[in-house]
Design a protein around this motif. Sequence first.
Motif, PDB file in Angstrom:
ATOM      1  N   ARG A  91       0.857  -1.180   0.000  1.00  0.00           N
ATOM      2  CA  ARG A  91       0.000   0.000   0.000  1.00  0.00           C
ATOM      3  C   ARG A  91       0.894   1.232   0.000  1.00  0.00           C
ATOM      4  O   ARG A  91       1.854   1.300   0.760  1.00  0.00           O
ATOM      5  CB  ARG A  91      -0.897  -0.015   1.245  1.00  0.00           C
ATOM      6  N   PRO A  92       0.606   2.202  -0.875  1.00  0.00           N
ATOM      7  CA  PRO A  92       1.433   3.420  -0.882  1.00  0.00           C
ATOM      8  C   PRO A  92       1.421   4.103   0.480  1.00  0.00           C
ATOM      9  O   PRO A  92       0.439   4.032   1.215  1.00  0.00           O
ATOM     10  CB  PRO A  92       0.749   4.304  -1.934  1.00  0.00           C
ATOM     11  N   VAL A  93       2.514   4.750   0.806  1.00  0.00           N
ATOM     12  CA  VAL A  93       2.631   5.468   2.069  1.00  0.00           C
ATOM     13  C   VAL A  93       1.913   6.794   1.911  1.00  0.00           C
ATOM     14  O   VAL A  93       2.170   7.540   0.971  1.00  0.00           O
ATOM     15  CB  VAL A  93       4.120   5.709   2.433  1.00  0.00           C
ATOM     16  N   LYS A  94       0.997   7.071   2.825  1.00  0.00           N
ATOM     17  CA  LYS A  94       0.282   8.346   2.781  1.00  0.00           C
ATOM     18  C   LYS A  94       1.100   9.406   3.487  1.00  0.00           C
ATOM     19  O   LYS A  94       1.700   9.164   4.522  1.00  0.00           O
ATOM     20  CB  LYS A  94      -1.068   8.225   3.495  1.00  0.00           C
ATOM     21  N   GLU A  95       1.089  10.588   2.907  1.00  0.00           N
ATOM     22  CA  GLU A  95       1.721  11.735   3.550  1.00  0.00           C
ATOM     23  C   GLU A  95       0.810  12.195   4.693  1.00  0.00           C
ATOM     24  O   GLU A  95      -0.371  11.892   4.724  1.00  0.00           O
ATOM     25  CB  GLU A  95       1.898  12.866   2.535  1.00  0.00           C
ATOM     26  N   ILE A 193      -3.252   0.722  -6.820  1.00  0.00           N
ATOM     27  CA  ILE A 193      -4.635   0.327  -6.568  1.00  0.00           C
ATOM     28  C   ILE A 193      -4.859  -0.030  -5.101  1.00  0.00           C
ATOM     29  O   ILE A 193      -5.991  -0.161  -4.662  1.00  0.00           O
ATOM     30  CB  ILE A 193      -5.080  -0.852  -7.460  1.00  0.00           C
ATOM     31  N   LEU A 194      -3.783  -0.159  -4.326  1.00  0.00           N
ATOM     32  CA  LEU A 194      -3.903  -0.546  -2.920  1.00  0.00           C
ATOM     33  C   LEU A 194      -3.832   0.673  -2.010  1.00  0.00           C
ATOM     34  O   LEU A 194      -3.134   0.677  -1.017  1.00  0.00           O
ATOM     35  CB  LEU A 194      -2.795  -1.544  -2.549  1.00  0.00           C
ATOM     36  N   LYS A 195      -4.534   1.715  -2.315  1.00  0.00           N
ATOM     37  CA  LYS A 195      -4.514   2.945  -1.513  1.00  0.00           C
ATOM     38  C   LYS A 195      -5.296   2.779  -0.252  1.00  0.00           C
ATOM     39  O   LYS A 195      -6.213   2.062  -0.131  1.00  0.00           O
ATOM     40  CB  LYS A 195      -5.069   4.113  -2.308  1.00  0.00           C
TER      41      LYS A 195
END
Length: 195
Positions: A91-95, A193-195
């Motif tokens: 999953r992308p790292v959220k700021e 797509i894995l947000k």
Amino acid sequence: MGSGRSHLEQEPELDSIEEETGFSRANLDRLHHRFRALDRNNKGYLNRMDLHSIKELDMNPLGDRIINSFFPDGGQCVDFRGFVRVLAHFRPVKENRDDNNPHKPEPLNSRNNKLRFAFQLYDLDCDGKISKKEMLQVLRLMVGVQVTEEQLEIIADRTVQEADEDGDGAVSFLEFSKSLEKMNVEHKMSIRILK
């Protein structure tokens, strides 16, 4: 309106899964649909063959190693929670995350956890070190017949030598992390797509 386990809301501990993985309910719903599509026998779990039916994973040179990560204790099946737990590493790292809670565990998609996941793909014997032999095995998987065995051995030897700061002939997790300091692991190990 369907079988007993056909909806995400019927998954046990859904709130806990959402908190642990960082996935939104919408993402969990999409992943649950994918999980159910892979679970062709409607068993409520996936086995290795089910995961091999994912074309992109089956074609990946490290596909078997990634599939093994779904079964960390040598088990033969993975439930929905275990499935999304592994995917959460990508999953992308959220700021602007709330990092002020010292009691909250490190997110599965943190840089450190992404590096640990990658490290385990190389550490074939799970001894906490990547030996030249393990590096060579993974390189063979990744490049196939495009490079000679002699070239692969040189690459493996050089890679281990460059990362091996303590001179023990192997790469520890700390050495592995340090060698990838400048690499944008957060981006390279993210699937949008894995947000």
